[in-house]
Design an enzyme around this catalytic site. Structure first.
Site, PDB file in Angstrom:
ATOM      1  N   SER A   6      60.793 -19.962 -47.745  1.00 46.47           N
ATOM      2  CA  SER A   6      59.358 -20.192 -47.938  1.00 46.47           C
ATOM      3  C   SER A   6      59.126 -21.035 -49.186  1.00 46.47           C
ATOM      4  O   SER A   6      59.403 -20.607 -50.309  1.00 46.47           O
ATOM      5  CB  SER A   6      58.617 -18.861 -48.055  1.00 46.47           C
ATOM      6  OG  SER A   6      57.314 -19.118 -48.530  1.00 46.47           O
ATOM      7  N   HIS A  31      59.706 -22.906 -44.189  1.00 45.09           N
ATOM      8  CA  HIS A  31      58.489 -22.129 -43.912  1.00 45.09           C
ATOM      9  C   HIS A  31      57.414 -22.550 -44.913  1.00 45.09           C
ATOM     10  O   HIS A  31      57.635 -22.523 -46.124  1.00 45.09           O
ATOM     11  CB  HIS A  31      58.816 -20.636 -44.063  1.00 45.09           C
ATOM     12  CG  HIS A  31      57.700 -19.709 -43.733  1.00 45.09           C
ATOM     13  ND1 HIS A  31      57.404 -19.338 -42.428  1.00 45.09           N
ATOM     14  CD2 HIS A  31      56.802 -19.056 -44.518  1.00 45.09           C
ATOM     15  CE1 HIS A  31      56.384 -18.485 -42.446  1.00 45.09           C
ATOM     16  NE2 HIS A  31      55.990 -18.302 -43.698  1.00 45.09           N
ATOM     17  N   ASP A  33      53.599 -21.878 -46.202  1.00 44.59           N
ATOM     18  CA  ASP A  33      52.500 -20.913 -46.213  1.00 44.59           C
ATOM     19  C   ASP A  33      51.193 -21.571 -46.617  1.00 44.59           C
ATOM     20  O   ASP A  33      51.039 -22.022 -47.750  1.00 44.59           O
ATOM     21  CB  ASP A  33      52.821 -19.789 -47.206  1.00 44.59           C
ATOM     22  CG  ASP A  33      53.914 -18.878 -46.687  1.00 44.59           C
ATOM     23  OD1 ASP A  33      53.760 -18.348 -45.577  1.00 44.59           O
ATOM     24  OD2 ASP A  33      54.928 -18.713 -47.399  1.00 44.59           O
ATOM     25  N   MET A  35      47.262 -21.017 -47.272  1.00 47.81           N
ATOM     26  CA  MET A  35      46.293 -19.949 -47.564  1.00 47.81           C
ATOM     27  C   MET A  35      44.954 -20.546 -47.974  1.00 47.81           C
ATOM     28  O   MET A  35      44.926 -21.530 -48.721  1.00 47.81           O
ATOM     29  CB  MET A  35      46.819 -19.090 -48.716  1.00 47.81           C
ATOM     30  CG  MET A  35      48.196 -18.509 -48.472  1.00 47.81           C
ATOM     31  SD  MET A  35      48.725 -17.539 -49.892  1.00 47.81           S
ATOM     32  CE  MET A  35      50.398 -17.110 -49.382  1.00 47.81           C
ATOM     33  N   HIS A  64      52.858 -21.592 -41.440  1.00 41.86           N
ATOM     34  CA  HIS A  64      52.232 -20.272 -41.302  1.00 41.86           C
ATOM     35  C   HIS A  64      50.799 -20.356 -41.826  1.00 41.86           C
ATOM     36  O   HIS A  64      50.579 -20.397 -43.034  1.00 41.86           O
ATOM     37  CB  HIS A  64      53.075 -19.265 -42.108  1.00 41.86           C
ATOM     38  CG  HIS A  64      52.547 -17.868 -42.113  1.00 41.86           C
ATOM     39  ND1 HIS A  64      53.027 -16.897 -42.970  1.00 41.86           N
ATOM     40  CD2 HIS A  64      51.581 -17.251 -41.366  1.00 41.86           C
ATOM     41  CE1 HIS A  64      52.381 -15.764 -42.757  1.00 41.86           C
ATOM     42  NE2 HIS A  64      51.504 -15.944 -41.797  1.00 41.86           N
ATOM     43  N   MET A  66      47.543 -18.916 -42.846  1.00 40.24           N
ATOM     44  CA  MET A  66      46.812 -17.701 -43.237  1.00 40.24           C
ATOM     45  C   MET A  66      45.404 -18.148 -43.594  1.00 40.24           C
ATOM     46  O   MET A  66      44.988 -18.137 -44.749  1.00 40.24           O
ATOM     47  CB  MET A  66      47.525 -17.036 -44.420  1.00 40.24           C
ATOM     48  CG  MET A  66      48.795 -16.315 -44.006  1.00 40.24           C
ATOM     49  SD  MET A  66      49.861 -15.915 -45.399  1.00 40.24           S
ATOM     50  CE  MET A  66      50.745 -17.454 -45.550  1.00 40.24           C
ATOM     51  N   MET A 135      54.624  -9.649 -39.783  1.00 40.91           N
ATOM     52  CA  MET A 135      54.560  -9.604 -41.251  1.00 40.91           C
ATOM     53  C   MET A 135      55.169  -8.291 -41.747  1.00 40.91           C
ATOM     54  O   MET A 135      54.833  -7.214 -41.252  1.00 40.91           O
ATOM     55  CB  MET A 135      53.107  -9.702 -41.738  1.00 40.91           C
ATOM     56  CG  MET A 135      52.436 -11.057 -41.535  1.00 40.91           C
ATOM     57  SD  MET A 135      53.286 -12.468 -42.295  1.00 40.91           S
ATOM     58  CE  MET A 135      53.281 -12.024 -44.030  1.00 40.91           C
ATOM     59  N   ASP A 169      58.588 -11.818 -42.108  1.00 36.46           N
ATOM     60  CA  ASP A 169      58.160 -12.554 -43.297  1.00 36.46           C
ATOM     61  C   ASP A 169      57.670 -11.578 -44.360  1.00 36.46           C
ATOM     62  O   ASP A 169      56.686 -10.875 -44.143  1.00 36.46           O
ATOM     63  CB  ASP A 169      57.031 -13.511 -42.876  1.00 36.46           C
ATOM     64  CG  ASP A 169      56.544 -14.411 -44.002  1.00 36.46           C
ATOM     65  OD1 ASP A 169      57.136 -14.378 -45.100  1.00 36.46           O
ATOM     66  OD2 ASP A 169      55.561 -15.142 -43.771  1.00 36.46           O
TER      67      ASP A 169
HETATM   68  C1  DX5 Z   1      53.345 -14.095 -47.793  1.00 31.06           C
HETATM   69  C2  DX5 Z   1      53.976 -15.302 -47.184  1.00 31.06           C
HETATM   70  C3  DX5 Z   1      55.448 -15.309 -47.289  1.00 31.06           C
HETATM   71  C4  DX5 Z   1      56.017 -15.308 -48.685  1.00 31.06           C
HETATM   72  C5  DX5 Z   1      57.295 -14.539 -48.629  1.00 31.06           C
HETATM   73  O1  DX5 Z   1      52.013 -14.076 -47.440  1.00 31.06           O
HETATM   74  O2  DX5 Z   1      53.645 -15.390 -45.822  1.00 31.06           O
HETATM   75  O3  DX5 Z   1      56.009 -16.364 -46.522  1.00 31.06           O
HETATM   76  O4  DX5 Z   1      56.256 -16.584 -49.200  1.00 31.06           O
HETATM   77  O5  DX5 Z   1      57.801 -14.367 -49.910  1.00 31.06           O
HETATM   78  P1  DX5 Z   1      58.951 -13.304 -50.241  1.00 31.06           P
HETATM   79  O6  DX5 Z   1      60.149 -13.692 -49.431  1.00 31.06           O
HETATM   80  O7  DX5 Z   1      59.169 -13.507 -51.702  1.00 31.06           O
HETATM   81  O8  DX5 Z   1      58.450 -11.943 -49.908  1.00 31.06           O
HETATM   82 ZN    ZN Z   2      54.690 -16.873 -44.544  1.00 29.61          ZN
END
Ligand code: DX5
Ligand code: ZN
Length: 210
Positions: A6, A31, A33, A35, A64, A66, A135, A169
């Site tokens: 990620s 990956h 993320d 947000m 991903h 969010m 998740m 994840d």
């Molecule tokens: C959290 C994200 C993850 C995050 C995971 O909302 O979707 O992808 O980056 O990080 P770790 O592996 O540190 O838990």
């Molecule tokens: Zn993620």
């Protein structure tokens, strides 16, 4: 398991170098993320970052989302370089319509569920999904603690539809990866577990061989 580091946990002042380290270290996917500060209480990055890093590697970009209205942004993330697009069951948009939009854009559709959402929620969509993202932390932040109870969802989904990939994840590292592999996980996301490791390549290999 395949491993998708990620980018959220990368060093953004040295992004190119950091990504090179994980890609040459054997990462299967990247990956990304996204947000929006509404669906989750955090902001990350958007199109410019995805676009900027797209030429650096040919491995698949696993985006991903969010965000509250994923359907509205599908085309632009595809254009920015997304190969797989995950959106949340709990978002405001219609699941079927959002999947259609992802397929029409030429990407692979994945449906993500938060820890409080039962695996049964994805059943009506399984035959059209490339992947389900289970998740294993509340979405929003890297570096949280893995929720082992979520492995029941993984086992349930692999039993119902063995051909649909299951990704996990949140909180994945060498200590938690074996239980994921045992439950049947196909792809694990790891942020801090890879980018903050002293040897990211070794961390990736440990997850792949868990
Ligand atoms: C959290 C994200 C993850 C995050 C995971 O909302 O979707 O992808 O980056 O990080 P770790 O592996 O540190 O838990
Ligand atoms: Zn993620």
């Amino acid at each position: 398991m395949k491993v998708a580091p990620s980018v959220l946990s990368a060093d953004f002042t040295n992004l190119q170098q950091d990504l090179h380290r994980v890609v040459s270290g054997g990462a299967d996917w990247l990956h990304l993320d996204i947000m929006d500060g509404v669906f989750v209480p955090n902001l990350s990055f958007g199109f410019p970052v995805v676009e900027a890093i797209r030429p650096l590697t040919e491995i698949p970009f696993d985006v991903h989302l969010m965000i509250t209205h994923p359907k509205e942004y599908v085309r632009r993330f595809r254009k920015a370089g997304a190969d797989i697009i995950s959106f949340h069951y709990e978002s405001a948009d219609d699941v079927s319509e959002t999947m259609d939009e992802i397929c029409a854009a030429g990407a692979k559709p994945a449906l993500a569920i938060k820890p409080g959402t039962p695996a049964e929620a994805v059943l009506p969509y399984l035959d059209r999904l490339y992947m389900v993202l289970v998740m294993t932390v509340e979405p929003g932040f890297g570096g949280q603690k893995f929720m082992p109870d979520m492995m029941q969802k993984v086992r349930f989904l692999k039993e119902k539809a063995p051909h649909v990939l299951v990704e996990v994840d949140g909180g994945i590292h060498a200590g938690t990866a074996p239980s994921c592999a045992q439950a049947g996980v196909d792809v694990c996301v790891a942020g801090t577990g890879v980018f903050l490791a002293e040897d990211p390549a070794a961390a990736i290999h440990a997850l792949q061989n868990a």
